[in-house]
Each structure stands twice: as structure tokens, then as C-alpha cells.
Motif scaffolding. Structure first.
Motif, PDB file in Angstrom:
ATOM      1  N   CYS A   1       0.820  -1.229   0.000  1.00 50.91           N
ATOM      2  CA  CYS A   1       0.000   0.000   0.000  1.00 50.91           C
ATOM      3  C   CYS A   1       0.847   1.268   0.000  1.00 50.91           C
ATOM      4  O   CYS A   1       0.356   2.346   0.296  1.00 50.91           O
ATOM      5  CB  CYS A   1      -0.993  -0.006   1.151  1.00 50.91           C
ATOM      6  SG  CYS A   1      -0.245  -0.204   2.745  1.00 50.91           S
ATOM      7  N   ASN A   2       2.133   1.147  -0.354  1.00 50.41           N
ATOM      8  CA  ASN A   2       2.972   2.350  -0.430  1.00 50.41           C
ATOM      9  C   ASN A   2       2.801   3.089  -1.758  1.00 50.41           C
ATOM     10  O   ASN A   2       3.145   4.255  -1.872  1.00 50.41           O
ATOM     11  CB  ASN A   2       4.450   1.978  -0.232  1.00 50.41           C
ATOM     12  CG  ASN A   2       4.904   0.879  -1.165  1.00 50.41           C
ATOM     13  OD1 ASN A   2       4.199  -0.109  -1.348  1.00 50.41           O
ATOM     14  ND2 ASN A   2       6.062   1.034  -1.766  1.00 50.41           N
ATOM     15  N   ARG A   3       2.255   2.401  -2.768  1.00 53.20           N
ATOM     16  CA  ARG A   3       2.081   3.067  -4.071  1.00 53.20           C
ATOM     17  C   ARG A   3       0.997   2.354  -4.882  1.00 53.20           C
ATOM     18  O   ARG A   3       0.506   1.284  -4.475  1.00 53.20           O
ATOM     19  CB  ARG A   3       3.394   3.133  -4.857  1.00 53.20           C
ATOM     20  CG  ARG A   3       3.964   1.778  -5.224  1.00 53.20           C
ATOM     21  CD  ARG A   3       5.369   1.916  -5.786  1.00 53.20           C
ATOM     22  NE  ARG A   3       6.020   0.634  -5.940  1.00 53.20           N
ATOM     23  CZ  ARG A   3       6.125  -0.026  -7.092  1.00 53.20           C
ATOM     24  NH1 ARG A   3       5.625   0.487  -8.192  1.00 53.20           N
ATOM     25  NH2 ARG A   3       6.736  -1.191  -7.150  1.00 53.20           N
ATOM     26  N   GLY A   4       0.634   2.972  -5.998  1.00 56.03           N
ATOM     27  CA  GLY A   4      -0.295   2.343  -6.933  1.00 56.03           C
ATOM     28  C   GLY A   4      -1.687   2.101  -6.359  1.00 56.03           C
ATOM     29  O   GLY A   4      -2.219   2.905  -5.591  1.00 56.03           O
TER      30      GLY A   4
ATOM     31  N   ILE B   1      -6.163   2.391  -2.158  1.00 57.59           N
ATOM     32  CA  ILE B   1      -7.041   1.685  -1.200  1.00 57.59           C
ATOM     33  C   ILE B   1      -6.759   2.192   0.215  1.00 57.59           C
ATOM     34  O   ILE B   1      -7.684   2.439   1.004  1.00 57.59           O
ATOM     35  CB  ILE B   1      -6.822   0.145  -1.303  1.00 57.59           C
ATOM     36  CG1 ILE B   1      -7.254  -0.353  -2.686  1.00 57.59           C
ATOM     37  CG2 ILE B   1      -7.580  -0.584  -0.188  1.00 57.59           C
ATOM     38  CD1 ILE B   1      -6.847  -1.798  -3.000  1.00 57.59           C
ATOM     39  N   LEU B   2      -5.472   2.359   0.516  1.00 62.42           N
ATOM     40  CA  LEU B   2      -5.104   2.899   1.840  1.00 62.42           C
ATOM     41  C   LEU B   2      -5.745   4.271   2.056  1.00 62.42           C
ATOM     42  O   LEU B   2      -6.374   4.523   3.090  1.00 62.42           O
ATOM     43  CB  LEU B   2      -3.570   3.004   1.943  1.00 62.42           C
ATOM     44  CG  LEU B   2      -3.024   3.747   3.155  1.00 62.42           C
ATOM     45  CD1 LEU B   2      -3.350   3.004   4.445  1.00 62.42           C
ATOM     46  CD2 LEU B   2      -1.499   3.942   3.044  1.00 62.42           C
TER      47      LEU B   2
ATOM     48  N   ALA C   1      -0.665  -6.579  -3.109  1.00 62.44           N
ATOM     49  CA  ALA C   1       0.690  -6.559  -3.696  1.00 62.44           C
ATOM     50  C   ALA C   1       0.805  -7.585  -4.810  1.00 62.44           C
ATOM     51  O   ALA C   1       0.221  -8.666  -4.740  1.00 62.44           O
ATOM     52  CB  ALA C   1       1.726  -6.857  -2.607  1.00 62.44           C
ATOM     53  N   GLY C   2       1.541  -7.232  -5.827  1.00 66.99           N
ATOM     54  CA  GLY C   2       1.728  -8.180  -6.925  1.00 66.99           C
ATOM     55  C   GLY C   2       2.800  -7.681  -7.867  1.00 66.99           C
ATOM     56  O   GLY C   2       3.216  -6.514  -7.816  1.00 66.99           O
TER      57      GLY C   2
END
Ligand code: NAP
Length: 247
Positions: free
Chosen positions: A12-15, A20-21, A91-92
Motif C-alpha cells: 500500500c505504499n504506491r499504486g 485503497i489505503l 501486492a503483486g
């Protein structure tokens, strides 16, 4: 709407994960933010939230490429005997290569992050989710796992596996009041999209009713709906968030 709920979001640090965060923060959830690399700006961002919201966001260092470390990463939850209401497996990593050119090593690396580690994390977090009166899991899949485009053997297969597992989990976990759904985005404007060539992007856009690349916040809106009480009858579904596609 989410005040008092505890959420766990990966990547959840980017994208899309960051969108969502942000969305969950705007509804005052308590959030465990699972990220791979330390980032001072991100830590400060969470501190601001903690000061201003009356809720809390906390970093969990989690590298999904190493299954052995996943249990260690979440030990704080064991210490706190925490309850988790919402898990977002976001994450992916992407990969694009023809079947003949894709090594088994690449397949395994992609599956490790996009599938096995998500399953492992979910299994480990189940004990905390069972403490919730009504919990839900949202897996971020992809339309790549639904349509057999050329060059998607590793990424598409890993997402297909995750989306199939979503349905099995929904079936098995409903007795614990845990709903499990997946969102299948198409093209979304994030760093991941930069890895795709223009020809492939345009081919997909040609098949898309809207003809547009989506925004990360579009996916966050769908996720917010799925974790809300408004979606309490939705379980075991793969929600396409693709602007409408001809295939
Ligand atoms: N963008 C699209 O067009 C699109 C379409 C369909 C589905 N999706 C799916 O949406 C999800 C989010 O993608 P995105 O577009 O936001 O991609 P992104 O901008 O590339 O972000 C990927 C996130 O996953 C994290 N991550 C990658 N490898 C990890 C690992 N080994 N351990 C822990 N975290 C890891 C990254 O952390 P770092 O920052 O530390 O690398 C980052 O936070 C993915 O599951 C992706 O497959 C994306």
C-alpha cells in the motif's frame, strides 16, 4: 463507516494499494500497512494520519517473495492478540512473455508473490479474522487471469489461480462469517502499467467500451464497496473493474 475496523493491506505504499489505503483512511479505519521497503515519507504520512484521525495506521515490513519471513512479519498481531476485519491482498508483480519464452523459474517467482504468499498470509491471518463478527477479504486479481491474451502465461495464470482460490475460500470461510471476493482490474495507471508496451495497451483499449485507462482510485472505490456492509450478500465473486470489455 470503517471506524473501529482493523484492516491489513499489502503493497500500500504506491499504486492501487496506496489508493485503497487513502480510501480506508478517509473512512477512519485502523490499518496495518504491509510494505516491502522502508520509506520515510510513507512513515510520516502515516504519522499525520495517527495524529489527525483518532485512528491508527502502522507499518508491517513484509516481503512476499520469502515465505519463511511472512510469519515473523506479522508477529506483532500475535503479541497484541489482534482482530482483523479486512484483508486486502493487493501486492503483486507483473510479467509479460510468450509461453515458449517463459522459464519455469519465472513462473515460480511470479506465483510465489502473486499466489503462494497471498495464500500463506491469508492462512496466517485467519485466526485474527475469526475474531471479527463479520470479516472480509478482497484479493486483487486481474482480467489477465480471465482472458487468455498472448504473453500472459505467468502473470495471467497466477491471477487465475488467485481468483479461483477466492471462490474456494469464500465457500469454506463463510461459516466463520468471512466473505472473500476478488476485483479484476484491466489497465490501471500505475507503475505496473509502465512495464507494458504501447501495442499491447492499445489492443486492450480497443476492446474496452470506455476506451480509457482506469485510475487506481476507481479500484479503491470497488474495494471500499466490497468491504462495506452494503456488500454483505456478495461472496465468492470476481468483480470485473475494466470499463467494460468485449472479451
Ligand atoms: N496496474 C494495472 O494495470 C493492474 C491491472 C490489473 C491488476 N493489477 C494488480 O493490482 C495490484 C497492485 O498493482 P499496481 O498496479 O498498484 O502495481 P505497482 O504500482 O507496481 O505496485 C505493486 C505493489 O506491490 C508491492 N510488491 C511487489 N512485490 C512485493 C513483494 N515481494 N513483497 C511485498 N510487496 C510487494 C510493491 O512494493 P514496492 O513498492 O516495495 O515494490 C507495490 O507496493 C497487483 O496485484 C496487480 O497485479 C494491476
Amino acid at each position: 463507516m470503517l471506524r473501529g475496523k482493523n484492516a491489513f493491506i499489502t503493497g500500500c505504499n504506491r499504486g492501487i494499494g496506496r489508493a485503497i489505503l487513502d480510501k480506508m483512511m478517509s473512512y477512519n479505519a485502523n490499518i496495518y500497512c504491509a510494505i516491502k521497503k522502508e520509506d520515510t515519507n510513507f512513515s510520516e504520512y502515516l504519522e499525520n494520519y495517527n495524529r489527525s484521525s483518532g485512528s491508527r495506521a502502522e507499518i508491517i515490513m513484509l516481503d512476499l517473495s520469502n515465505g519463511d519471513h511472512i510469519k515473523d512479519s506479522i508477529k506483532i498481531l500475535y503479541e497484541k492478540k489482534e482482530k482483523i476485519d479486512i484483508l486486502i491482498n493487493n501486492a503483486g508483480i507483473a510479467d509479460g512473455a510468450l509461453f515458449e519464452m517463459t522459464s519455469i523459474k519465472t513462473m515460480k517467482d511470479i506465483f510465489e508473490i502473486n499466489f503462494f504468499s497471498q495464500i500463506q498470509l491469508t492462512q496466517l491471518l485467519l485466526r485474527f479474522m475469526k475474531k471479527s463478527e463479520s470479516a472480509c477479504i478482497v484479493n486483487i486479481g486481474s482480467v489477465s487471469g480471465l482472458t487468455p491474451e498472448r504473453g500472459t502465461i505467468s502473470y495471467g495464470s497466477s491471477k487465475a489461480a488467485l481468483m479461483f482460490a477466492t471462490k474456494v475460500m469464500a465457500n469454506e470461510l463463510s461459516r466463520f462469517n468471512i466473505r472473500v471476493n476478488a476485483v479484476a482490474p484491466s489497465l490501471i495507471k500505475t507503475d505496473m502499467l509502465d512495464q507494458m508496451d504501447d501495442k499491447s495497451i492499445n489492443k486492450i483499449l480497443d476492446q474496452t467500451y470506455s476506451g480509457k485507462i482506469g485510475e487506481a482510485r476507481d479500484i479503491a472505490d470497488v474495494v471500499l464497496y466490497l468491504v462495506s456492509d452494503s456488500a454483505k450478500s456478495i461472496n465468492g465473486q470476481i468483480i470485473r473493474a475494466d470499463g467494460g470489455m468485449k472479451v
